[in-house]
Design an enzyme around this catalytic site. Structure first.
Site, PDB file in Angstrom:
ATOM      1  N   ASP A  51      24.871   5.683  -2.971  1.00  0.00           N
ATOM      2  CA  ASP A  51      24.222   6.806  -3.664  1.00  0.00           C
ATOM      3  C   ASP A  51      22.970   7.265  -2.912  1.00  0.00           C
ATOM      4  O   ASP A  51      22.543   8.401  -3.051  1.00  0.00           O
ATOM      5  CB  ASP A  51      23.792   6.384  -5.087  1.00  0.00           C
ATOM      6  CG  ASP A  51      24.960   6.408  -6.063  1.00  0.00           C
ATOM      7  OD1 ASP A  51      25.971   7.082  -5.779  1.00  0.00           O
ATOM      8  OD2 ASP A  51      24.860   5.745  -7.112  1.00  0.00           O
ATOM      9  N   HIS A 110       8.757  -9.061   9.174  1.00  0.00           N
ATOM     10  CA  HIS A 110       7.650  -8.574   8.353  1.00  0.00           C
ATOM     11  C   HIS A 110       8.163  -8.166   6.967  1.00  0.00           C
ATOM     12  O   HIS A 110       8.374  -9.037   6.131  1.00  0.00           O
ATOM     13  CB  HIS A 110       6.943  -7.441   9.126  1.00  0.00           C
ATOM     14  CG  HIS A 110       5.721  -6.904   8.477  1.00  0.00           C
ATOM     15  ND1 HIS A 110       4.939  -5.927   9.047  1.00  0.00           N
ATOM     16  CD2 HIS A 110       5.146  -7.170   7.284  1.00  0.00           C
ATOM     17  CE1 HIS A 110       3.933  -5.652   8.242  1.00  0.00           C
ATOM     18  NE2 HIS A 110       4.037  -6.386   7.160  1.00  0.00           N
ATOM     19  N   ASN A 121       0.837  -1.198   0.000  1.00  0.00           N
ATOM     20  CA  ASN A 121       0.000   0.000   0.000  1.00  0.00           C
ATOM     21  C   ASN A 121       0.872   1.249   0.000  1.00  0.00           C
ATOM     22  O   ASN A 121       1.974   1.242   0.519  1.00  0.00           O
ATOM     23  CB  ASN A 121      -0.947   0.014   1.216  1.00  0.00           C
ATOM     24  CG  ASN A 121      -0.267  -0.471   2.485  1.00  0.00           C
ATOM     25  OD1 ASN A 121       0.558   0.236   3.056  1.00  0.00           O
ATOM     26  ND2 ASN A 121      -0.581  -1.684   2.907  1.00  0.00           N
ATOM     27  N   ASP A 153      -2.958  -1.586   7.019  1.00  0.00           N
ATOM     28  CA  ASP A 153      -1.757  -0.961   7.595  1.00  0.00           C
ATOM     29  C   ASP A 153      -1.933   0.536   7.850  1.00  0.00           C
ATOM     30  O   ASP A 153      -0.964   1.237   8.138  1.00  0.00           O
ATOM     31  CB  ASP A 153      -0.563  -1.166   6.657  1.00  0.00           C
ATOM     32  CG  ASP A 153      -0.178  -2.628   6.537  1.00  0.00           C
ATOM     33  OD1 ASP A 153      -0.007  -3.277   7.589  1.00  0.00           O
ATOM     34  OD2 ASP A 153      -0.086  -3.133   5.404  1.00  0.00           O
ATOM     35  N   GLY A 203      -7.708  -4.746   0.345  1.00  0.00           N
ATOM     36  CA  GLY A 203      -8.106  -5.927  -0.426  1.00  0.00           C
ATOM     37  C   GLY A 203      -8.597  -5.696  -1.844  1.00  0.00           C
ATOM     38  O   GLY A 203      -9.211  -6.583  -2.432  1.00  0.00           O
TER      39      GLY A 203
HETATM   40 ZN   LIG Z   1       2.871  -5.962   5.408  1.00  0.00          ZN
END
Ligand SMILES: [Zn+2]
Length: 247
Positions: A132, A183, A41, A88, A58
């Protein structure tokens, strides 16, 4: 009552600009090979209005449109939108609330960056591609303790990120990417476009570091003189990478 903006521009919504940029940035994730299905996302903030536009939960990327973006405030509460925001969302809200200089956040489960996150390892700075963009190893935040996992999980993920940078004396303006242990990565920037760019750069750095370690497991870290040289070439006051305005 109609707002002045609505009277001036009938049919135009005061959140249109962030809905459009968030939609476009989200659609870039599958194009860049950074997400599968509905994973990931991106959000885009409007600091003056104290809100951000985020992907609905979703919904496949191919079905996204600016109207489907959800407008949320920095406490994570939905302000406008028919769909549920990304699961999230609270992580994004915590970061916007604590880091006043950022305008966009991206979260993916891109393969190589996520593999380092699952291994609970920082991505070591091994070459100039990394230098960089960053002068330090990409930090991997330690896994959450059980109490945090059982609590307000997505909210705590935001603090996991903030606390990791604090513990390492890093500022969010200095490093715009992190791995959340067990995660996956989160990246940010002045705009949502920059946040997506950082996600793609991070994935590339993660892949190169993994390959380099395969070829030579005891490879040394990039030496300081090269780290400094490459970072300043792009970011320092005397940077000379790219074109000057008017050239
Ligand atoms: Zn995630």
């Amino acid at each position: 009552m109609k707002t002045l903006e609505a009277i001036r521009h009938p049919g135009k919504n005061k959140y249109d600009h962030i809905k459009e940029s968030a939609c476009q940035a989200n659609k870039q994730l599958p194009e860049l090979g950074l997400v599968l299905f509905t994973f990931g996302n991106v959000s885009a903030a409007d600091r003056e209005q104290g809100v951000f536009a985020i992907k609905p939960s979703g919904i496949p990327y191919s079905e996204l449109s600016p109207e489907k973006m959800v407008i949320v405030d920095f406490d994570g509460k939905t302000v406008e939108g028919k769909l549920r925001p990304s699961s999230d969302t609270k992580t994004h809200a915590v970061l916007y609330r604590h880091w006043p200089g950022i305008g966009g956040i991206a979260h993916t489960h891109s393969t190589y960056a996520t593999a380092w996150a699952q291994a609970l390892l920082d991505i070591p700075i091994l070459g100039t591609t990394h230098a960089d963009h960053n002068t330090v190893d990409i930090p991997c935040a330690p896994p959450m303790d059980d109490e945090m996992v059982r609590g307000d999980y997505e909210h705590e993920t935001g603090f996991q990120i903030i606390n990791c940078l604090k513990d390492r004396n890093l500022r969010y303006e200095e490093i715009e990417m992190i791995l959340v242990g067990n995660h996956a990565p989160f990246t940010w920037g002045s705009t949502c476009g920059k946040a997506v760019y950082n996600s793609a750069v991070l994935e590339s750095i993660a892949q190169m570091a993994w390959l380099t370690r395969q070829i030579r497991p005891d490879v040394p870290r990039l030496k300081d003189a090269l780290i400094k040289k490459h970072f300043e070439r792009k970011h320092g006051p005397d940077s000379y990478y790219g074109q000057k305005e008017g050239e």
